[in-house]
Write a protein that holds these residues in place. Structure first.
Motif, short mmCIF file in Angstrom:
data_model
loop_
_atom_site.label_atom_id
_atom_site.label_comp_id
_atom_site.label_asym_id
_atom_site.label_seq_id
_atom_site.Cartn_x
_atom_site.Cartn_y
_atom_site.Cartn_z
N THR A 4 38.70 51.92 50.20
CA THR A 4 39.37 50.65 50.44
C THR A 4 39.56 49.94 49.12
O THR A 4 38.59 49.78 48.37
N PRO A 5 40.77 49.53 48.78
CA PRO A 5 40.97 48.83 47.51
C PRO A 5 40.16 47.53 47.47
O PRO A 5 40.06 46.82 48.47
N THR A 6 39.56 47.28 46.32
CA THR A 6 38.80 46.05 46.17
C THR A 6 39.75 44.96 45.68
O THR A 6 40.69 45.22 44.93
N THR A 7 39.49 43.76 46.07
CA THR A 7 40.33 42.65 45.63
C THR A 7 39.89 42.11 44.29
O THR A 7 40.66 41.48 43.58
N THR A 8 38.65 42.38 43.89
CA THR A 8 38.14 41.90 42.62
C THR A 8 37.93 43.09 41.69
O THR A 8 37.33 44.08 42.09
N PRO A 9 38.44 43.01 40.44
CA PRO A 9 38.24 44.13 39.52
C PRO A 9 36.75 44.41 39.34
O PRO A 9 35.96 43.47 39.23
N PRO A 10 36.36 45.66 39.28
CA PRO A 10 34.93 45.98 39.20
C PRO A 10 34.30 45.52 37.90
O PRO A 10 33.08 45.40 37.83
N THR A 11 35.10 45.27 36.87
CA THR A 11 34.52 44.86 35.59
C THR A 11 34.18 43.38 35.54
O THR A 11 33.58 42.92 34.60
N THR A 12 34.60 42.63 36.55
CA THR A 12 34.37 41.19 36.50
C THR A 12 32.91 40.86 36.76
O THR A 12 32.36 41.26 37.77
N PRO A 13 32.27 40.12 35.84
CA PRO A 13 30.85 39.83 36.01
C PRO A 13 30.67 38.58 36.86
O PRO A 13 31.63 37.85 37.12
N PRO A 14 29.46 38.32 37.28
CA PRO A 14 29.20 37.02 37.88
C PRO A 14 29.52 35.94 36.85
O PRO A 14 29.24 36.13 35.66
N MET B 39 36.95 41.97 31.62
CA MET B 39 38.20 41.31 32.00
C MET B 39 37.96 40.30 33.11
O MET B 39 37.13 40.50 33.99
N SER B 40 38.72 39.23 33.04
CA SER B 40 38.62 38.18 34.05
C SER B 40 39.28 38.63 35.36
O SER B 40 40.10 39.56 35.36
N ALA B 41 38.92 37.98 36.43
CA ALA B 41 39.69 38.12 37.67
C ALA B 41 40.83 37.11 37.67
O ALA B 41 41.91 37.36 38.21
N GLU B 42 40.58 35.98 37.01
CA GLU B 42 41.58 34.92 36.89
C GLU B 42 42.74 35.41 36.01
O GLU B 42 42.56 36.30 35.19
N ARG B 43 43.89 34.79 36.16
CA ARG B 43 45.05 35.14 35.33
C ARG B 43 45.48 33.95 34.49
O ARG B 43 45.30 32.81 34.90
N ASN B 44 46.04 34.26 33.32
CA ASN B 44 46.45 33.19 32.42
C ASN B 44 47.84 32.67 32.79
O ASN B 44 48.43 33.09 33.80
N SER B 45 48.40 31.81 31.94
CA SER B 45 49.67 31.17 32.28
C SER B 45 50.82 32.16 32.37
O SER B 45 51.86 31.87 32.96
N ARG B 46 50.64 33.36 31.78
CA ARG B 46 51.70 34.36 31.86
C ARG B 46 51.47 35.36 32.98
O ARG B 46 52.25 36.28 33.15
N GLY B 47 50.34 35.21 33.68
CA GLY B 47 50.06 36.12 34.78
C GLY B 47 49.20 37.31 34.41
O GLY B 47 49.07 38.25 35.20
N TYR B 48 48.63 37.30 33.21
CA TYR B 48 47.79 38.42 32.78
C TYR B 48 46.32 38.06 32.90
O TYR B 48 45.93 36.90 32.66
#
Lengths: 271, 98
Positions: A4-14, B39-48
């Motif tokens: 199942t695709p995850t919605t949060t990238p696995p590299t994202t830390p707390p 890498m962040s989960a959030e995206r910047n003003s350009r969508g990255y």
């Protein structure tokens, strides 16, 4: 369909583990590297994510700055994505017809011998469109520095195969991979010019890792030092990533560069 | 390898990230020797997405060297921080008289 695709990238830390990076530190410290390149004017460039060219720009501009050549250097550029450097860097530039930069640089150097004259060209520009110009400039022992950024594609026209595309490389015009039976073999420009007696220095570097970038900067510095000393024709090839043209994810660009380009075009000082 | 708040870490420097200049190529992530960029989960003003920093930066400048979009300023601390770095003197560190 097994995962199942995850919605949060696995590299994202707390979020509690990250350090703020929006402002300089407020504890005693020293800035050891600035984000903007040496001699950079303007804020941004439009090159694709993961492109290797801006990394090559940065070390080129650092070399020019460190050798105190900013006010007495003229760059001659061909046509390619890298040509955007003329908008970004505060030194003098000329743009000329496709592949003709070594011929134009020859004229500039003969008129202004006290100036450091270099060309900045891609593999499409130098190997496909203007191979004769660079070979004859080397044969004449012109006291210029030619720099070829080699990513194996015509990036700015959409990613077609060049004369330096490696065997097996997929491009817009070799979708099944470059096949020697149909497309022939890549042209090793650095090796060709190294065989000419007028050539004083030839090296091939890359921008796939921090170590390779530092080594490539030393090659560029050596080439400019020898040009200023009047030693003869100097040439540096820089292998760079084009994930857009290679159809690979940006993060896999350096790995692809190492596995294909560096295997075909070994890094090091050639002459 | 995974970073946690309880990890004992020496932090010798930090970076300032121009997140809106970032194009999210992720080249800095594997280039970082102590593996303190994610890498962040959030995206910047350009969508990255853009990199975030964890404790343990050594100010080695590898991220700065490989970044095609000129995102990183790198700072080296005069004195390293033992434990959680955060911004400014860590809570368990005495105030630096200098």
């Amino acid at each position: 369909m097994t995962t199942t695709p995850t919605t949060t990238p696995p590299t994202t830390p707390p979020p509690t583990t990250t350090v703020p990076t929006d402002a300089p530190p407020d504890r005693p410290s020293r800035k050891v590297a600035a984000s903007s390149a040496a001699l950079q004017v303007g804020e941004d460039h439009h090159l694709c994510p993961g492109c290797g060219h801006p990394v090559a720009w940065r070390i080129l501009l650092e070399v020019i700055s460190e050798l105190d050549l900013a006010r007495r250097s003229i760059g001659v550029v061909g046509h390619g994505c890298y040509t955007n450097i003329v908008r970004l860097a505060d030194i003098d530039w000329l743009q000329c017809l496709h592949g003709r930069a070594p011929a134009v640089a020859t004229g500039v150097k003969r008129v202004r011998p006290e100036v450091a004259v270099f060309t900045l060209q891609g593999d499409g520009d130098m190997a496909s469109e203007g191979l004769a110009e660079v070979l004859h400039a080397a044969a004449r022992a012109e006291r210029i520095t030619c720099i070829m950024l080699n990513n194996g594609v015509f990036g700015d026209t959409g990613g077609q195969m060049t004369a330096a595309s490696v065997v097996g490389q997929r491009t817009k015009t070799s979708l099944e991979g470059r096949d020697p039976a149909t497309h022939g073999y890549p042209v090793p420009v650095a090796d060709l010019v190294s065989r000419l007696p007028g050539t004083a220095y030839v090296a091939r570097g890359g921008v796939g890792s921090a170590g390779a970038i530092a080594q490539t900067k030393r090659y560029l510095k050596r080439a400019f030092e020898l040009q200023v000393a009047g030693a003869g024709f100097t040439f540096v090839e820089v292998l760079t990533m084009c994930p857009t043209g290679w159809f690979v994810p940006t993060a896999e660009g350096p790995g692809y560069l190492g596995a294909t380009f560096e295997a075909t075009f070994p890094l090091g000082e050639i002459r | 390898m995974s970073s946690t708040v309880t990890r004992s870490t020496v932090t010798r420097g930090t970076v300032v990230i121009d997140r809106d200049r970032c194009k999210g190529c992720e080249l800095c992530i594997p280039a970082c020797p102590p593996s303190v960029l994610v890498m962040s989960a959030e995206r910047n003003s350009r969508g990255y997405r853009f990199p975030l920093l964890l404790d343990g930066c050594t100010a080695c400048q590898a991220c700065h060297a490989v970044c095609p979009d000129f995102v990183f300023d790198v700072y080296r601390f005069d004195e390293p921080i033992i434990g959680s770095a955060g911004r400014g003197p860590a809570a368990d560190q005495p105030e630096d008289p200098a």
